[in-house]
Motif scaffolding. Sequence first.
Motif, short mmCIF file in Angstrom:
data_model
loop_
_atom_site.label_atom_id
_atom_site.label_comp_id
_atom_site.label_asym_id
_atom_site.label_seq_id
_atom_site.Cartn_x
_atom_site.Cartn_y
_atom_site.Cartn_z
N ILE A 128 66.78 58.70 11.06
CA ILE A 128 67.30 59.51 10.85
C ILE A 128 65.31 60.94 9.91
CG2 ILE A 128 68.66 60.34 8.39
CD1 ILE A 128 69.77 57.38 8.72
N ASP A 129 66.62 61.92 10.35
CA ASP A 129 65.20 62.28 9.55
C ASP A 129 65.09 62.62 7.93
OD1 ASP A 129 62.89 64.00 9.84
OD2 ASP A 129 63.48 65.70 10.60
N GLY A 130 63.99 63.02 7.62
CA GLY A 130 64.61 63.25 6.17
C GLY A 130 63.72 62.01 4.97
N MET A 131 64.24 60.70 5.79
CA MET A 131 63.93 59.73 4.73
C MET A 131 62.93 59.69 3.82
SD MET A 131 67.29 58.07 5.21
CE MET A 131 66.76 56.45 5.00
N ASP A 132 62.79 58.89 3.24
CA ASP A 132 62.13 59.09 1.68
C ASP A 132 61.04 57.46 2.47
OD1 ASP A 132 63.43 60.73 0.12
OD2 ASP A 132 63.84 58.99 -1.17
N ALA A 133 59.79 58.32 2.23
CA ALA A 133 59.18 56.36 2.64
C ALA A 133 58.63 56.20 1.80
CB ALA A 133 57.31 57.48 2.93
N VAL A 134 58.92 54.31 1.86
CA VAL A 134 59.08 53.46 1.03
C VAL A 134 58.13 53.23 0.10
CG1 VAL A 134 58.75 50.88 1.49
CG2 VAL A 134 59.97 51.90 3.47
N ALA A 135 56.56 53.65 0.34
CA ALA A 135 55.44 53.78 -0.69
C ALA A 135 55.79 54.89 -1.70
CB ALA A 135 54.16 53.83 -0.09
N ASP A 136 56.22 55.70 -1.08
CA ASP A 136 56.70 57.04 -2.31
C ASP A 136 58.47 56.15 -2.86
OD1 ASP A 136 54.80 58.85 -1.33
OD2 ASP A 136 56.20 59.48 0.73
N SER A 137 58.80 55.36 -2.00
CA SER A 137 60.18 55.14 -2.88
C SER A 137 59.04 54.28 -4.11
CB SER A 137 61.05 54.41 -2.61
OG SER A 137 61.19 55.89 -1.03
N VAL A 138 58.57 53.75 -3.96
CA VAL A 138 58.31 52.67 -4.60
C VAL A 138 57.12 53.02 -5.88
CG1 VAL A 138 56.61 50.72 -5.21
CG2 VAL A 138 58.14 50.42 -3.23
N ALA A 139 56.25 54.00 -5.43
CA ALA A 139 55.70 55.08 -6.72
C ALA A 139 56.88 55.58 -7.62
CB ALA A 139 54.66 56.29 -5.98
N ALA A 140 58.30 56.50 -6.89
CA ALA A 140 58.91 56.98 -7.72
C ALA A 140 59.85 56.37 -9.25
CB ALA A 140 59.98 57.76 -7.34
N ALA A 141 59.85 55.15 -8.55
CA ALA A 141 60.61 54.02 -8.91
C ALA A 141 59.35 53.34 -10.42
CB ALA A 141 61.53 52.87 -8.44
N LEU A 142 58.62 53.68 -10.14
CA LEU A 142 57.31 52.89 -10.83
C LEU A 142 56.82 53.84 -12.01
CD1 LEU A 142 54.31 50.81 -8.95
CD2 LEU A 142 56.40 49.99 -10.62
N ALA A 143 57.16 55.16 -11.90
CA ALA A 143 57.05 56.14 -12.23
C ALA A 143 58.26 56.59 -13.53
CB ALA A 143 57.30 58.03 -12.15
N ALA A 144 59.62 56.46 -13.35
CA ALA A 144 61.39 56.41 -13.57
C ALA A 144 60.48 54.79 -14.46
CB ALA A 144 62.24 56.25 -12.53
N VAL A 145 60.36 54.25 -14.39
CA VAL A 145 60.14 52.62 -15.35
C VAL A 145 59.15 52.87 -16.33
CG1 VAL A 145 59.60 50.23 -15.89
CG2 VAL A 145 60.47 50.94 -14.09
#
Length: 351
Positions: A128-145
């Motif tokens: 599937i094209d356009g999926m979030d990179a795993v490391a980016d998802s973790v960074a976004a989650a930490l930013a939300a926290v």
Amino acid sequence: MQLLPSGEFRSLDGRPTECAAWYIDGDIAQRLIDEARARKTPYVLDYHHQSLVAMEKGITAPAAGWFKALEWTDEAGLFATDVQWTEAARQLIEGGELRYVSPVFTWDRATGRVAHLINAALTNNPGIDGMDAVADSVAAALAAVHAVSLESGMDELIDRLRYFLNLPITATASDCVAELQKLIDQIGADAAGDVAAAHVSPAQRFVAALSAAGTPDSAHFVPMAVHQAVQSELAAAHASLERAKHDALMRAALADGRISPTTQAYWEGQPLAVLRSYLDVAQPIAALTGLQSGGRPPAASGAGAAGSSYSMAGYTVDAERLALHRRAMAYASEHQCGYREAVVALTANFS
């Protein structure tokens, strides 16, 4: 960790061929979330979908991680929120050697609607094209926290300001700012000396506000030394009361056999709460609470009868102690108490 995008989506290799596109929305996602919640075994994250061909090719398919909790957002799609990565996978992700997640799922061949989630894999070539990179998802989650933490800290600050300024709990942040400004203006207007009000630091203003409160009324306050002395006296009185309760429980437990003389020293060193908890469930020992003779002296027979006491050769009998022993036996029988308690009750000089 993003598993599926929101809405319609297709694979880079041309799938699906049976319908126009795959599709997932909030209703479909809720069904997948419920299925995940009902499972006892978490979903596996492997490497490059090896678990799908492991048995066929006779290879091992080590796990890169595990997940079970799912969450849906209309904007970004379906996410796994409790991913537990293995240390090996974590190093590969942090080193940038593996970046994406590719899901495995079933779908309705006619409509393309996602039916069931099977597992997912770490890969560098997701279908599937356009999926979030795993490391980016973790960074976004930490930013939300972090954002939530900042918001929580700000709420606590506003609560403290309400209390400090004597404002109702419904006061907003703007209300607190306005009230603080009033206090600053008042201090600035009353400031004396060569320093202009505009140059008075916040610390100076705060000290001035405290000084303006005047001398405390002695009718409502006491010196700290007096307060500490009263606290010490209360602590000593409490300790004395606790000791008295402890001693009373020990005497009762020794009398009815819940504590034996061999463990007396141990229980005397335990806190009152521990002793009370033990005695609540301890059972009296019958052999320690009664006398086989019922407190009656043994029947006269042979040598030593008629008030005399038999003693082995080389030994003598202390008449006073023998008399005390007999009185204690009779007292214990009459009052249904233990031998030690009877002796203590008859004389305070017994040792």
